[in-house]
Write an enzyme that holds these catalytic residues in place. Structure first.
Site, short mmCIF file in Angstrom:
data_model
loop_
_atom_site.label_atom_id
_atom_site.label_comp_id
_atom_site.label_asym_id
_atom_site.label_seq_id
_atom_site.Cartn_x
_atom_site.Cartn_y
_atom_site.Cartn_z
N SER A 107 100.00 40.43 -16.43
CA SER A 107 100.36 41.63 -14.68
C SER A 107 100.71 40.06 -13.33
O SER A 107 99.57 39.19 -13.71
CB SER A 107 99.27 41.88 -14.80
OG SER A 107 98.50 42.25 -13.68
N GLY A 108 101.05 40.51 -12.68
CA GLY A 108 101.01 39.93 -11.56
C GLY A 108 102.41 38.73 -11.26
O GLY A 108 102.16 37.70 -10.47
N THR A 112 108.09 42.79 -11.68
CA THR A 112 108.64 44.03 -11.20
C THR A 112 109.62 43.33 -9.66
O THR A 112 110.72 43.89 -9.36
CB THR A 112 108.07 44.31 -10.16
OG1 THR A 112 106.98 45.09 -11.19
CG2 THR A 112 108.41 45.81 -9.47
N ASN A 157 96.74 42.31 -9.47
CA ASN A 157 97.72 42.65 -8.73
C ASN A 157 98.22 43.39 -7.95
O ASN A 157 97.42 44.91 -8.27
CB ASN A 157 99.30 43.21 -10.07
CG ASN A 157 100.68 42.39 -9.65
OD1 ASN A 157 100.38 43.08 -7.76
ND2 ASN A 157 101.31 42.56 -10.10
N SER A 160 100.22 46.48 -9.36
CA SER A 160 100.53 46.63 -10.79
C SER A 160 101.54 48.00 -11.27
O SER A 160 100.80 48.77 -11.24
CB SER A 160 99.66 46.03 -11.30
OG SER A 160 99.68 46.20 -12.85
N SER A 161 102.18 47.37 -11.57
CA SER A 161 102.80 48.48 -12.70
C SER A 161 102.19 49.32 -13.43
O SER A 161 101.94 48.13 -14.36
CB SER A 161 104.69 47.47 -12.82
OG SER A 161 105.23 46.76 -11.98
N GLY A 372 103.77 41.51 -20.36
CA GLY A 372 104.01 40.70 -21.34
C GLY A 372 102.89 40.74 -21.75
O GLY A 372 101.80 41.62 -22.39
N GLU A 374 99.31 40.73 -23.75
CA GLU A 374 97.21 40.84 -22.74
C GLU A 374 96.36 40.14 -23.51
O GLU A 374 96.33 40.68 -24.98
CB GLU A 374 97.50 42.15 -22.70
CG GLU A 374 97.89 42.07 -21.06
CD GLU A 374 97.80 43.49 -20.08
OE1 GLU A 374 97.24 44.18 -20.91
OE2 GLU A 374 98.33 44.26 -19.31
N1 LIG Z 1 109.91 35.63 -6.67
C1 LIG Z 1 108.41 36.09 -5.99
N2 LIG Z 1 108.76 35.71 -4.39
C2 LIG Z 1 108.30 36.14 -4.08
N3 LIG Z 1 106.28 36.48 -4.38
C3 LIG Z 1 106.88 36.47 -5.64
C4 LIG Z 1 107.72 36.51 -6.20
N4 LIG Z 1 107.51 36.90 -7.70
C5 LIG Z 1 106.28 37.81 -7.63
N5 LIG Z 1 105.40 37.51 -6.48
C6 LIG Z 1 104.59 37.68 -5.95
O1 LIG Z 1 103.74 38.67 -7.21
C7 LIG Z 1 103.14 39.64 -6.91
C8 LIG Z 1 102.81 40.14 -8.18
O2 LIG Z 1 104.17 39.85 -8.23
P1 LIG Z 1 104.52 41.63 -9.39
O3 LIG Z 1 104.45 42.48 -8.81
O4 LIG Z 1 107.08 41.54 -9.94
O5 LIG Z 1 104.22 41.79 -10.33
P2 LIG Z 1 104.25 41.87 -12.09
O6 LIG Z 1 104.47 40.89 -13.13
O7 LIG Z 1 105.11 43.16 -11.65
O8 LIG Z 1 102.53 43.10 -11.98
P3 LIG Z 1 102.50 43.90 -13.15
O9 LIG Z 1 102.51 43.42 -14.68
O10 LIG Z 1 100.97 44.34 -12.72
O11 LIG Z 1 103.36 44.40 -12.74
C9 LIG Z 1 104.11 40.78 -5.60
O12 LIG Z 1 103.25 41.36 -5.20
C10 LIG Z 1 104.22 39.36 -4.80
O13 LIG Z 1 103.08 39.33 -3.80
MG LIG Z 2 104.84 44.91 -11.80
#
Ligand SMILES: Nc1ncnc2c1ncn2[C@@H]1O[C@H](COP(=O)(O)OP(=O)(O)OP(=O)(O)O)[C@@H](O)[C@H]1O
Ligand SMILES: [Mg+2]
Length: 1010
Positions: A107-108, A112, A157, A160-161, A372, A374
């Protein structure tokens, strides 16, 4: 990638496959760190992309970047999510095989974000038409809607999705995106009713309350204050600085319209959201009987209105105690929200579905954004499902990677060397096997009659699969393991590591659906709810599936989907828990590298050869290192590569030649070749440079030369023309001149006009150059015959002009002097010998000034003005004795004065004449009439300034014509009729004396001028 390999020392390796020490986790992490510090967040493991969340905006997602990756070979550019996107897209287009991109990570970690970047890449770079634009918009706009309903702020996050998402993007034969389809997995429904401290419910609740219009909130019976709602206060952080609910609300509302939601549908959807909030606020009181009753009427009212319109809700009686009532309420909320979410996804799918039949055979790229692995302190049923999902994905990855490796070896005709790897099928079976698998046991325990509980489930687990190598429980564990396990936990040895799962609440989680009777919901007036809670469900007598089985089934379906496609992988890593840019937390990253199975990935990928390339690519890059292959190889590519590697000294164990590719076993072999290329590049570059410089200089010189030749030719031509023209002109002139000369005496005619003109011209020019310089200059050029008259006229004019100019310039005094000189000239010029000596001497106004003349004389002259006075010598008439006298000239007479006596006065009127010799003496005679008795006779005088004196006398007496210049002698009267004679002779010096003959003899000195 090759082109950037040169920079590998500075920023590690761009592909972990090229890590020399590929089995070392430390080297792996060090490489990640080096690149992360340089903001290089992407690195490959073969074709797998590892992405580290930068937690800051990097300038690497611009349109220019997209263009850079478009249609370019995967290895030619630095690692990027766009490279993966483009590679999948091109494979889909060229091989017509469906693709999928699997994005995983904690997560984070940025899953996404990565999936959004991929979607944007396709939206921007794929061909488009008007219809496609709508689909692109809808695909892009589905994100904010799904994120509003499926994402929430968690400790890890802020966005977070809380569901797994698989999205198909469909492309037509032209490669334009024409539709899409979304599958959702395992929404974290528990979040609707409970949030951990510091976490929030799904974004949509806060967005509605913060951003919803007053009118809307009134209709929904909501207040603009999240603190009022029990379901929103559990985490105690309704407001988050990084989230702007109000602006997000606007984005979501717009996105809903773009996707195609009608106003009514939006209203009904929001009714459901509001009713969940109202549900959460329902309070129970306890009855004496132990049953619970509702104490919050308002909530019921709004709830009824939200879900049933204005009709009276049907009452269902189902006595429950306080705890049961609360849990039933929460179960209902979760079910309502969960099903609404599924409805939302379906609704979006309808909007994204491509309607045109011609697109039936569309190609597909799938995007999987799923949690991923956890591992927490306490891992519940949810973590179990997530890790099970990852276990399946790992299995898929291994199978597909190994398979593709094997396929490649086979295709290239290289013997397959078995790779040692951990096959996690055994764990997948442990979870999902029929009757013996954990899920089956859970289902059974959940649905069996009697007192099933979480503990009985654990016992059953121990009894059924207790002996499995990958499962243990507190009871079965050895002493050491037992210390780190709770009694209510079982441990699974996943491919990525060991995880302890707590069985508390496992049963309720899985069978919560059974508790909620959907009858009430089926009867709702809300169209969405009636679609979510189908009446057919009520009639279905079959045992409802538990959540675990449902998940297993959907996962199996997902695997089927993914298996049918060619996969690409994006492995996301988060660098720290503080969401901070630039912080690289070693422990956290090592944990992720382990649980994402990256080392395993690398091991599989590196099992055989570290590097492989098509012969053409390899030869093209390194051909300069071997004289036989440089500058071009004419034979077969394979032979070229073979010659090249032999020249490079590759040992047989270092490489293999396949059908179309070379396989290099160790990175160091490749690096050595790269280094050699690097050195070679310099010499090549200078060679290129020098030949280019030579070539360009030569070209420049040739250009200059040919230009110079052209200019020269032109210039010579011009000069020759001019010369010829001049010669022609000269010949003409000479001809005309000669002709003119011949005809020069004729009247002016065409034959001679040039000559005459020329003569005139040349005379005038000569004249101009030789004009007299002064009035006395008498020179004048000789004029040709035809111009004599004109010349004379000119001369006169010129002289007049010069004289006139001269006269204009002279002053009155000088004028007077000149007038006198003129008179003198008239009288004496060429007549008297001492005249020339007088010319340069100026005439004086007088030779005697006032003091030298006796005042008495002046007095006796009275009013007569004195004009001139000069000392003279008077010779007596008789003895010619010389006596000094003064001669005064007045306006009327000449007076001879001796001291104070006026000796003789001669009126001008009585002056008969003046005689003077032609010699250089100063003697002159003033003749007076003999009949004048007053006069004693002519007066013989001598003046040292004879010319001046006589000129003055002549002017004063107006006797210019009365001056006689005599040769030899002068006769004069002496009174009484007697005459005297003065003889003049030339001698050496002036001598005046009485001669023996009684004459006055005057010897005048001879002058040189004569
Ligand atoms: N390539 C990137 N460039 C800049 N910031 C990023 C990038 N990827 C992620 N982030 C930052 O990290 C935060 C978390 O990313 P994201 O929501 O994609 O995580 P996730 O893997 O989907 O987490 P979750 O499993 O909780 O959904 C985003 O809101 C953004 O602020
Ligand atoms: Mg996500």
């Amino acid at each position: 990638m090759e082109s950037a390999l040169t920079a590998r020392d500075r920023v590690g390796v761009q592909d972990f496959v090229l890590l020399e020490n590929h089995t070392s986790e430390a080297a792996f992490i060090e490489n990640l760190r080096k690149r992360f510090k340089e903001n290089l967040i992407y690195t490959y493991i073969g074709s797998v992309l590892v992405s580290v969340n930068p937690y800051k905006d990097l300038e690497i997602y611009t349109k220019n970047h997209m263009e850079r990756y478009r249609g370019v070979n995967f290895y030619e550019v630095s690692p990027h999510v766009y490279a993966v996107s483009d590679n999948s897209y091109r494979s889909m287009r060229t091989e017509r095989k469906d693709q999928c991109i699997l994005i995983s990570g904690e997560s984070g970690a940025g899953k996404t974000e990565a999936s959004k970047k991929i979607l944007q890449y396709y939206a921007v770079t794929c061909p488009a038409s008007d219809q496609v634009e709508t689909v692109k918009d809808r695909l892009l706009q589905s994100n904010p809607v799904l994120e509003a309903f499926g994402n929430a702020k968690t400790l890890r996050n802020d966005n977070s999705s809380r569901f797994g998402k698989y999205m198909d993007i469909q492309f037509d034969f032209k490669g334009a995106p024409v539709g899409g389809h979304i599958l959702n997995y395992l929404l974290e429904k528990s979040r609707v009713v409970h949030q951990n401290h510091g976490e929030r419910n799904f974004h949509i609740f806060y967005q509605l309350i913060e951003g919803g219009e007053e009118d809307l909130l009134r209709r929904l019976g909501l207040e603009r204050n999240p603190q009022q709602y029990q379901y929103l206060v559990k985490g105690n952080c309704p407001k988050v600085s990084s989230i702007n609910d109000r602006s997000d609300w606007k984005v979501v509302r717009k996105a809903l319209s773009v996707i195609g939601f009608s106003e009514d549908e939006v209203e009904e959807l929001l009714n459901i959201i509001a009713s969940v909030l109202h549900l959460g606020n329902i309070q129970y009181g306890g009855e004496d009987s132990g049953n619970a009753y509702i104490t919050t009427d308002t909530q019921i009212k709004y709830l009824a209105r939200c879900t049933h319109g204005n009709t009276t809700p049907t009452t269902l009686s189902h006595p429950l105690n306080l705890e049961q009532a609360s849990s039933a309420r929460d179960a209902l909320s979760k079910a309502v929200y969960g099903r609404t979410f599924t409805w939302l996804v379906n609704k979006i799918n309808v909007s994204l579905a491509y309607k045109d039949e011609t697109y039936k055979n569309a190609s597909v790229i799938g995007l999987l954004d799923i949690y991923g692995f956890e591992v927490f302190q306490h891992n519940s049923f949810e973590q179990f499902c997530i890790n099970y999902c990852n276990e399946k994905l790992q299995q898929l990855f291994i199978e597909l990677t190994l398979k593709s490796e094997q396929d490649e070896y086979e295709a290239e005709g290289i013997t397959w060397e078995p790779v040692q790897y951990f096959n996690n099928k055994i764990i997948c079976d442990l979870v999902e096997e029929k009757f013996k698998g954990i899920i089956s046991i859970l289902d059974e325990e959940c649905l069996r009659p009697g007192d099933a509980s979480d503990i009985t489930f654990l016992e059953k687990l121990e009894n059924t699969v207790g002996g499995h190598a990958h499962l243990t429980t507190h009871k079965l564990a050895d002493g050491k393991t037992r210390k780190v396990m709770g009694r209510e936990e079982f441990r699974l040895l996943h491919y990525a590591g060991e995880v302890n799962y707590n069985v508390n609440g496992v049963l309720s989680c899985t069978h919560s659906l059974c508790v909620v009777h959907p009858q009430v919901m089926c009867m709702s007036d809300n169209k969405i709810l009636t679609q979510c809670f189908d009446r057919a469900e009520l009639k279905d007598s079959k045992r409802p599936e538990t959540a675990a089985t449902q998940f297993k089934t959907s996962l199996a379906k997902l695997m089927e989907i993914l298996m049918s496609k060619e996969p690409s992988y994006v492995r996301c890593i988060k660098p720290n828990d503080a969401k901070q840019a630039g912080r690289f937390d070693d422990v956290l990253i090592r944990h992720q590298v382990k649980y994402l199975g990256l080392m395993e990935n690398l091991r599989v990928r590196r099992a055989g050869f570290a590097y492989r390339r098509h012969y053409e690519t390899f030869l093209q890059r390194y051909k300069s290192l071997c004289p036989e292959t440089w500058p071009s190889w004419q034979g077969k590519l394979a032979d070229g590569v073979s010659t090249l590697v032999k020249h490079l000294g590759y040992k047989p164990e270092e490489y293999k030649l396949g059908r179309s590719k070379i396989f290099i076993r160790f990175p160091k072999t490749l690096f050595a070749t790269e280094d050699a290329l690097e050195t070679r590049k310099h010499s090549l570059a200078s060679k290129l440079q020098s030949s280019w410089k030579g070539y360009s200089q030569k070209t420049k010189y040739r250009k200059l030369r040919s230009s110079a030749v052209v200019v020269q030719a032109w210039w010579r031509g011009i000069l020759a023309c001019r010369r010829a023209q001049r010669k022609r002109q000269a010949a003409n002139t000479i001809r005309r001149f000669i002709k003119g000369f011949i005809y020069r005496h004729n009247e002016r005619c065409p034959e001679n006009e040039y000559f005459l003109d020329y003569v005139r011209y040349s005379f005038l020019m000569k004249l101009r150059r030789n004009l007299p310089k002064s009035v006395l200059d008498k020179s004048w050029p000789t004029a040709p015959t035809a111009l004599i008259e004109a010349s004379e006229q000119l001369r006169k004019l010129y002289m007049q002009n010069m004289v006139w100019g001269y006269c204009k310039r002279i002053n009155p005094e000088w004028k007077h002097q000149l007038e006198q000189k003129m008179v003198a000239s008239e009288i004496f010029k060429n007549k008297k010998d001492n005249y020339p000596q007088s010319v340069p001497k100026l005439f004086m106004g007088t030779r005697l000034n006032g003091e030298e003349i006796n005042p008495k004389v002046l007095q006796s002259l009275g009013s007569e003005t004195m004009k001139y006075a000069v000392p003279v010598t008077k010779y007596d008439r008789k003895g010619y004795k010389a006596r000094p006298r003064q001669l005064l000239l007045t306006s009327n007479c000449a007076v001879i004065v001796e001291e104070a006596k006026l000796k003789q006065r001669i009126d001008y009127a009585a002056l008969k004449g003046i005689s003077v010799s032609s010699l250089s003496d100063g003697v002159f005679v003033l003749h007076v009439p003999t009949e004048d008795k007053k006069q004693k006779g002519d007066v013989v005088l001598q003046s040292d300034h004879i010319i001046e004196t006589l000129t003055k006398v002549a002017i004063c007496a107006d006797k210019v014509n009365s001056i006689n210049i005599n040769q030899g002698s002068i006769t004069f009267t002496m009174g009484q009729g007697k005459e005297g004679i003065i003889d003049f002779t030339s001698g050496s010096e002036l001598l005046v004396a009485k001669a023996k003959n009684g004459h006055l003899s005057v010897t005048a000195p001879r002058l040189n001028s004569r």
